[in-house]
Design a protein around this motif. Structure first.
Motif, PDB file in Angstrom:
ATOM      1  N   GLU A 224       0.826  -1.210   0.000  1.00 23.99           N
ATOM      2  CA  GLU A 224       0.000   0.000   0.000  1.00 23.99           C
ATOM      3  C   GLU A 224       0.859   1.257   0.000  1.00 23.99           C
ATOM      4  OE1 GLU A 224      -2.573  -0.401   3.317  1.00 23.99           O
ATOM      5  OE2 GLU A 224      -3.934  -1.835   2.319  1.00 23.99           O
ATOM      6  N   ARG A 229      -2.706  -1.447  -4.514  1.00 24.70           N
ATOM      7  CA  ARG A 229      -3.901  -1.762  -3.730  1.00 24.70           C
ATOM      8  C   ARG A 229      -4.151  -3.265  -3.742  1.00 24.70           C
ATOM      9  NH1 ARG A 229      -5.369   2.644  -0.887  1.00 24.70           N
ATOM     10  NH2 ARG A 229      -7.553   1.974  -0.912  1.00 24.70           N
ATOM     11  N   SER A 231      -5.717  -6.535  -1.238  1.00 21.08           N
ATOM     12  CA  SER A 231      -6.473  -6.920  -0.056  1.00 21.08           C
ATOM     13  C   SER A 231      -5.805  -8.123   0.611  1.00 21.08           C
ATOM     14  CB  SER A 231      -7.913  -7.268  -0.433  1.00 21.08           C
ATOM     15  OG  SER A 231      -8.575  -7.927   0.615  1.00 21.08           O
TER      16      SER A 231
END
Length: 400
Positions: A224, A229, A231
Motif C-alpha cells: 500500500e 492496492r 487486499s
C-alpha cells in the motif's frame, strides 16, 4: 514467433518444454549454468498422474548466436545479472518472458537495455521424482504482462506458449499480481522450508495459517505504501488456493536447500524488507523468517562443501568405511569451534522479534526446535569431517 527458447532446465523449464513439445511447438531447452553440446533430451513430465514423454532439443547458452523467437527465462533469479549481460547481444527484438518469483526480477534485464521484456507470474508447482522425471501441477492460468516493450504483441507472446495443460493469459497490469504472488511466496518459501513440510500445510493447519496471516499483513502494508492496492483477504484466499492445489508438493526453496543450491529468498522476503525500509516501515516477522531460511541454506551448503573437500578416498578399518580428510584439517578444527559458537548466536538473535508476535504458536516453536536440531545434528559430524575421518554408515560423526 515459431521458435520458443526456454532458458533454464529446472523443474519448471522441463515441465514447460515437455508440455509444449506434446502440443507440437518448436522448443529448445537452453542450459545457462553449464556448457553442453547440442543434443536431444528425453523429458518425462507427470500431469494429473499421466506421464508425458517427449524429446526436446538441448544446447548451451554459448551455442546460441541469435534468438529468433520467444525467449522464456526460467532460471533462478539470483543469476539474473550475469544472464542479462549475456542475453543483451543475443535477443535483439525477440520478446523475453521472465518466469520467476519475487520483486524486481526484471531490473537486471532493463539495466542492460533489453527491450520487449514481459513478466510472467507463475501459478504452478513442480518437483523432481526419484527417476528424474518432473511432477507438474498447475493452479490456474499464469498471467503475463508488459514490463517494457510492445503491448501489441502481448497476445502473440501468450499464444506462443499457451496450452490447455500449462495455461497462460495476458493482463494489462502485471504489477499488482506480481506483488500479490510475491507475498504468497514470502509465506511458502520461508515457512515450508523451516518446518520441512509441503505446500499443503496452510490449508491443513490453522496455526501455520495464523503465521501466514501475520506475514501477509506486514507485506500488504508495504504494498500500500508503494501505491499497490491489495487486499489481505484476497492474498490469503489465493494462498489457500495454491496450498490446496499443490498439496504434497515441496516448495522450490526447500528443494534448493536440500540440494545445496542457493535460494531465491533475496527477491522475496528481503525484497519486501528493503521496500519497507525505504518507506520507513519495519516487517519483523517477514525479515526474521528470511534470515532463518538464509542461515539454514548456508548451514547445509557448508555441510555439502566440507564433505566434498574432506573426502580423499575410502579406508577400511574395523569393518567400517572411512574417508581421509585433507592435511589442513587441524586449522579448520579451530575455525569450526568458533563458527559453532557464533552459529547459536545467529540462530537465536531473531528470537525476541518473533516472540513478541507469534512465539506461542506451534509453528513458530517448531522453527526454534528445528534450528536447535540442525546444530545438534551437524556440529559433531562436521568436527569429525574436519579431523579427517567420517564414517559412511554412521550419521553421528563417530571418530575412528
Amino acid at each position: 514467433m515459431s521458435n520458443i527458447y526456454i532458458i533454464g532446465a529446472g523443474t519448471i523449464g522441463r515441465a514447460l518444454a515437455g508440455v509444449l513439445r506434446r502440443h507440437r511447438r518448436d522448443v529448445v531447452l537452453v542450459r545457462a549454468s553449464e556448457a553442453v553440446p547440442p543434443s536431444l533430451l528425453r523429458l518425462r513430465v507427470v500431469y494429473e498422474g499421466v506421464p508425458i514423454e517427449e524429446e526436446v532439443a538441448v544446447c548451451g547458452l554459448q551455442d546460441v548466436v541469435r534468438f529468433d523467437g520467444v525467449v522464456v527465462v526460467a532460471t533462478k533469479s539470483y543469476g539474473n545479472a550475469a544472464l542479462a549481460g549475456v542475453l543483451k547481444d543475443k535477443v535483439g527484438d525477440s520478446p523475453v518472458v521472465i518466469m520467476q518469483n519475487g520483486l524486481g526480477v526484471e531490473d537486471a534485464f532493463l539495466r542492460e537495455g533489453i527491450g520487449n521484456v514481459y513478466r510472467c507470474v507463475l501459478f504452478a508447482t513442480s518437483q523432481y521424482q526419484e527417476d528424474g522425471g518432473v511432477v507438474f501441477k498447475p493452479v490456474t492460468a499464469s498471467p503475463i504482462g508488459v514490463v517494457d516493450g510492445r503491448a501489441d504483441i502481448l497476445s502473440s507472446v501468450v499464444d506462443a506458449i499457451n496450452t490447455p495443460v500449462f495455461p497462460f493469459a495476458g493482463t494489462p497490469d502485471i504489477t499488482p499480481i506480481a506483488w500479490s504472488k510475491t507475498i504468497a511466496n514470502c509465506v511458502f518459501n520461508s515457512v515450508c522450508p523451516l518446518l520441512e513440510t509441503d505446500n499443503g500445510i496452510f490449508h491443513r493447519n490453522e496455526e501455520a495459517l495464523g503465521l501466514a496471516r501475520k506475514i501477509i499483513a506486514e507485506c500488504v502494508a508495504v504494498a500500500e505504501l508503494e501505491g499497490i492496492r491489495i487486499s489481505a483477504e484476497e492474498v490469503t484466499a489465493r494462498l489457500l488456493l495454491i496450498s490446496k492445489a499443490s498439496d504434497g508438493q515441496l516448495i522450490s526453496t526447500l528443494q534448493d536447500i536440500r540440494s545445496g543450491r542457493p535460494t531465491e529468498i533475496d527477491t522475496l522476503n528481503f525484497a519486501v524488507a528493503r521496500a519497507a525500509e525505504a518507506k520507513g516501515r519495519d516487517v519483523p516477522v517477514t525479515k526474521a523468517l528470511g534470515e532463518l531460511v538464509r542461515l539454514k541454506s548456508l548451514a547445509l551448503m557448508l555441510v555439502f562443501v566440507l564433505v566434498f573437500l574432506g573426502c580423499r578416498g575410502p579406508v577400511k578399518d574395523g569393518g567400517r568405511v572411512w574417508h581421509r580428510g585433507p592435511v589442513w584439517v587441524p586449522v579448520l578444527i579451530r575455525v569450526w569451534r568458533r563458527v559453532r559458537i557464533w552459529g547459536w548466536v545467529l540462530v537465536w538473535q531473531p528470537a525476541p522479534v518473533l516472540r513478541r508476535g507469534c512465539f506461542r504458536s506451534k509453528a513458530c516453536r517448531g522453527i526454534y526446535w528445528f534450528f536447535g536440531a540442525v546444530f545438534r545434528r551437524y556440529t559433531r559430524p562436521m568436527v569429525c569431517i574436519l579431523r579427517g575421518t567420517v564414517c559412511c554408515r554412521c550419521t553421528t560423526g563417530r571418530r575412528r
